[in-house]
Scaffold this motif. Structure first.
Motif, PDB file in Angstrom:
ATOM      1  N   ARG A 123       0.829  -1.203   0.000  1.00  9.18           N
ATOM      2  CA  ARG A 123       0.000   0.000   0.000  1.00  9.18           C
ATOM      3  C   ARG A 123       0.866   1.257   0.000  1.00  9.18           C
ATOM      4  O   ARG A 123       2.006   1.243   0.472  1.00  9.18           O
ATOM      5  CB  ARG A 123      -0.914   0.017   1.241  1.00  9.18           C
ATOM      6  CG  ARG A 123      -1.997  -1.030   1.186  1.00  9.18           C
ATOM      7  CD  ARG A 123      -2.971  -0.886   2.332  1.00  9.18           C
ATOM      8  NE  ARG A 123      -2.310  -0.958   3.631  1.00  9.18           N
ATOM      9  CZ  ARG A 123      -2.963  -0.955   4.789  1.00  9.18           C
ATOM     10  NH1 ARG A 123      -4.284  -0.882   4.792  1.00  9.18           N
ATOM     11  NH2 ARG A 123      -2.304  -1.042   5.932  1.00  9.18           N
ATOM     12  N   SER A 124       0.303   2.331  -0.534  1.00  9.57           N
ATOM     13  CA  SER A 124       1.002   3.607  -0.561  1.00  9.57           C
ATOM     14  C   SER A 124       0.971   4.245   0.819  1.00  9.57           C
ATOM     15  O   SER A 124       0.299   3.779   1.737  1.00  9.57           O
ATOM     16  CB  SER A 124       0.347   4.548  -1.578  1.00  9.57           C
ATOM     17  OG  SER A 124      -0.984   4.873  -1.175  1.00  9.57           O
ATOM     18  N   LEU A 125       1.712   5.357   0.936  1.00  7.62           N
ATOM     19  CA  LEU A 125       1.776   6.049   2.225  1.00  7.62           C
ATOM     20  C   LEU A 125       0.396   6.552   2.643  1.00  7.62           C
ATOM     21  O   LEU A 125       0.004   6.433   3.809  1.00  7.62           O
ATOM     22  CB  LEU A 125       2.758   7.226   2.123  1.00  7.62           C
ATOM     23  CG  LEU A 125       2.900   8.083   3.375  1.00  7.62           C
ATOM     24  CD1 LEU A 125       3.430   7.252   4.535  1.00  7.62           C
ATOM     25  CD2 LEU A 125       3.833   9.268   3.102  1.00  7.62           C
ATOM     26  N   TRP A 126      -0.350   7.092   1.688  1.00  8.73           N
ATOM     27  CA  TRP A 126      -1.682   7.609   2.017  1.00  8.73           C
ATOM     28  C   TRP A 126      -2.630   6.481   2.405  1.00  8.73           C
ATOM     29  O   TRP A 126      -3.472   6.637   3.294  1.00  8.73           O
ATOM     30  CB  TRP A 126      -2.250   8.393   0.841  1.00  8.73           C
ATOM     31  CG  TRP A 126      -1.456   9.621   0.530  1.00  8.73           C
ATOM     32  CD1 TRP A 126      -0.668   9.853  -0.560  1.00  8.73           C
ATOM     33  CD2 TRP A 126      -1.342  10.793   1.354  1.00  8.73           C
ATOM     34  NE1 TRP A 126      -0.083  11.089  -0.483  1.00  8.73           N
ATOM     35  CE2 TRP A 126      -0.472  11.691   0.676  1.00  8.73           C
ATOM     36  CE3 TRP A 126      -1.886  11.175   2.575  1.00  8.73           C
ATOM     37  CZ2 TRP A 126      -0.150  12.933   1.194  1.00  8.73           C
ATOM     38  CZ3 TRP A 126      -1.561  12.411   3.091  1.00  8.73           C
ATOM     39  CH2 TRP A 126      -0.709  13.285   2.408  1.00  8.73           C
ATOM     40  N   GLN A 127      -2.509   5.337   1.750  1.00  8.38           N
ATOM     41  CA  GLN A 127      -3.346   4.200   2.119  1.00  8.38           C
ATOM     42  C   GLN A 127      -3.000   3.694   3.516  1.00  8.38           C
ATOM     43  O   GLN A 127      -3.879   3.314   4.289  1.00  8.38           O
ATOM     44  CB  GLN A 127      -3.187   3.079   1.088  1.00  8.38           C
ATOM     45  CG  GLN A 127      -3.799   3.402  -0.272  1.00  8.38           C
ATOM     46  CD  GLN A 127      -3.498   2.326  -1.305  1.00  8.38           C
ATOM     47  OE1 GLN A 127      -2.449   1.688  -1.253  1.00  8.38           O
ATOM     48  NE2 GLN A 127      -4.407   2.141  -2.238  1.00  8.38           N
ATOM     49  N   HIS A 128      -1.703   3.695   3.844  1.00  6.35           N
ATOM     50  CA  HIS A 128      -1.303   3.317   5.198  1.00  6.35           C
ATOM     51  C   HIS A 128      -1.895   4.284   6.208  1.00  6.35           C
ATOM     52  O   HIS A 128      -2.378   3.864   7.275  1.00  6.35           O
ATOM     53  CB  HIS A 128       0.227   3.316   5.308  1.00  6.35           C
ATOM     54  CG  HIS A 128       0.865   2.036   4.858  1.00  6.35           C
ATOM     55  ND1 HIS A 128       0.807   0.878   5.593  1.00  6.35           N
ATOM     56  CD2 HIS A 128       1.564   1.736   3.740  1.00  6.35           C
ATOM     57  CE1 HIS A 128       1.451  -0.080   4.967  1.00  6.35           C
ATOM     58  NE2 HIS A 128       1.926   0.412   3.827  1.00  6.35           N
TER      59      HIS A 128
END
Length: 604
Positions: free
Chosen positions: A314-319
């Motif tokens: 997952r991307s940083l924003w998804q995390h």
């Protein structure tokens, strides 16, 4: 404490060693071999054990390492761990106990546990125990045929190692689909993942791409959603009329007709008791109940690995969004009650501080000075004869403070008196002889001598330095300078009255905008810490001085009802009343001003 962060970096070598465990003649021998292998890895446990369930609901001790070690003190913690669906880390008298339940769906088959010296060692061993426990679970699930059980365990471990070794979530799902298709001799295996309310097909065995718009894929999604709604693994085939204990399976029947095939089985992937994905098997022959249970076990062990791989991709924003959702979910449960109560208390305090007004006062260093300070200067050039008093002594009006040497002044006075007598005699003789010119010359000499005599006498009258009024000497000390010369006009002493005072405030430039004339305040002096003196600001000057790296502006204030205990030069802290404001603003105004100034400085 729940264990959610096992690291898969060392999975390959560990799983390879466990997959080569020898087949034990009995479950006890197999568990002992497993514990011995587990103890060879670092960090090594203090104690380790395996509990297995036979036909009844009780768990029995199958193996313990070191052999013969006592485990009675761990029984309460083991009972607590057996009731939990997840791995736990519990504190013991000697360290931390790491537990891993062996579950097939909701059915508890056993429990593996190991005690470590500290929490860090237990955390490092969490992944090793979780992956190795799959071997025990597969052994327990197929216990009647030990060779088949070991084969299932090795196959499961190989599948887990393959999932961990892949570089992405999609590749891990594709590897799993291919392995399950080979293991269960399925025509096709589809792996899906739950994204919110939508089921998304991630991988299909022996296919690099799936078209989600095709009718077959949409039928597969419908069949998986059907199993998700039932929250259990199901199998539909012509023999059971595409029915299960929970009811009919129309979506499975529709998929079997669309493919076509004889049997469709869907197993759920549970992570932290939540279904996160599904595995659909398309076969020409239905699975037996034992095979369906084994498939459930495999999915249960593989689901956490797939979930970790999904989170890693997952991307940083998804995390960040997942962390926020997790935090919101934890906010409503009954865990960490102490922290939640503390957070509620802090939030309540912040809200109260933001709305409740409190007095706003500006704090500034302060020093007491006399309202009038009279300077006592040297009236002429001379020498110090003696000094009776010095700085800090109180004096009365007219009291002698010091005396200057008058020897030279007396000689000057005698000289001037002799010259005056001589000039007057010459003047009388000129008058008697009628000599006008000599008379006038003598009269001028007499006037000059008389002036010099008057000057000398006046200086003699000022050799004693007297106090101009009742007060205290605030500056000057000639007690150790007897005989030393002084220049005319040099300040020797300063005297301040004891009844009239003024207060000098050093106001920080960040607060000067709030300080105005007629502001009231209180003063606390270091020498009179228990007493507070009221004052009123009279004047704010534009004179700034740097002190300690901070600019200060000078303000003057009048002290009210000043007591006799005050002395010039006393220092303390003054608080100036500047109205009222919220407690939160009063506490954070300096920080807010700094942030605004820094932002203005750096922003274009």
């Amino acid at each position: 404490m729940r264990i959610d962060d096992a690291t898969p970096s060392t999975a390959g070598p560990v799983l390879a060693r466990w997959s080569g465990l020898p087949a034990g003649a009995t479950p006890e021998q197999a568990c002992t071999a497993w514990l011995e292998q587990f103890g060879r890895e670092q960090p090594a446990p203090l104690r380790s054990l395996v509990l297995l369930r036979d036909t009844g609901p009780e768990l029995r001790l199958a193996a313990v390492q070191p052999a013969g070690a006592a485990v009675q003190d761990l029984l309460p913690l083991l009972a607590q761990a057996a009731a939990s669906p997840q791995a736990e880390r519990l504190q013991t008298a000697a360290g931390w106990l790491l537990t891993q339940p062996l579950r097939a769906g909701e059915d508890l088959r056993g429990l593996a546990a190991a005690e470590f010296a500290d929490a860090e060692q237990a955390q490092r061993a969490a992944a090793r125990m979780a992956w190795g426990a799959g071997w025990l679970l597969a052994l327990q699930s197929a216990r009647p045929a030990s060779q088949q059980a070991l084969a299932e365990a090795r196959g499961l471990l190989q599948s887990m190692a393959a999932v961990v070794a892949e570089g992405s979530f999609d590749a891990a799902c594709l590897s799993l689909a291919n392995r399950l298709a080979a293991r269960w001799k399925a025509d096709a295996v589809l792996v899906s993942w739950v994204d919110g309310l939508r089921v998304h097909i991630v991988a299909r065995s022996n296919a690099s791409h799936t078209d989600e718009r095709s009718n077959v894929v949409q039928a597969a999604c419908a069949a998986m959603e059907e199993a998700l709604d039932l929250r259990q693994s199901v199998q539909g085939h012509a023999g059971n009329g595409f029915r299960c204990e929970a009811g009919s399976l129309p979506a499975h029947a529709a998929y079997a007709e669309a493919v076509p095939c004889e049997s469709v089985a869907t197993a759920l992937l549970f992570h932290e008791t939540v279904p996160v994905g599904m595995v659909l098997l398309q076969r020409q022959e239905p699975l037996s109940d034992e095979d369906l249970e084994t498939l459930d076990t495999q999915c249960m062990m593989l689901a956490p690995l797939l979930a970790q791989r999904r989170e890693a991709d997952r991307s940083l924003w998804q995390h960040a969004a997942a962390s926020a959702r997790h935090a919101l979910g934890r906010a409503g449960d009954d865990s960490l009650l102490g922290w939640k109560l503390g957070a509620i208390a802090v939030a309540t305090a912040v809200v109260v501080a933001a709305v409740v007004p409190v007095p706003f006062r500006v704090t500034a260093p302060a020093m007491v000075e006399g309202e009038v300070q009279r300077a006592i200067v040297a009236p002429f050039q001379g020498f110090v004869q003696n000094a009776r008093l010095r700085a800090g002594d109180t004096v009365r009006a007219g009291e002698l403070i010091a005396t200057l040497d008058d020897t030279d002044l007396k000689l000057d006075a005698e000289k001037a008196r002799a010259e005056l007598d001589l000039a007057e005699r010459k003047e009388r003789e000129a008058v008697a002889g009628g000599k006008r010119v000599e008379m006038r010359l003598a009269a001028a000499q007499a006037a000059q001598a008389r002036a010099q005599l008057d000057l000398a006498q006046e200086k003699l009258g000022r050799v004693q330095l007297l106090a101009p009024f009742d007060g205290v000497i605030v500056r000057g000390d000639l007690s150790q300078q007897r005989g030393s010369p002084v220049e005319q006009g040099k300040v020797l002493f300063e005297v301040a009255p004891l009844t009239a005072w003024r207060l000098i405030l050093k106001v920080d430039e960040r607060d000067i905008a709030w300080v105005e004339p007629h502001r009231q305040g209180e003063l606390a002096l270091a020498g009179l810490a228990g007493q507070h003196q009221a004052f009123e600001v009279k004047r704010v000057t534009s004179i700034a001085s740097a002190e300690g790296g901070v600019n200060h502006f000078r303000a003057e204030a009048d002290l009210r009802d000043a007591g006799a205990s005050l002395r010039p030069g006393m220092e303390g802290v003054a608080k100036i009343e500047c109205g009222s404001a919220s407690a939160l603003w009063v506490a954070t105004r300096r920080l807010a001003d700094w942030v605004r100034l820094t932002a203005w400085e750096w922003l274009p």
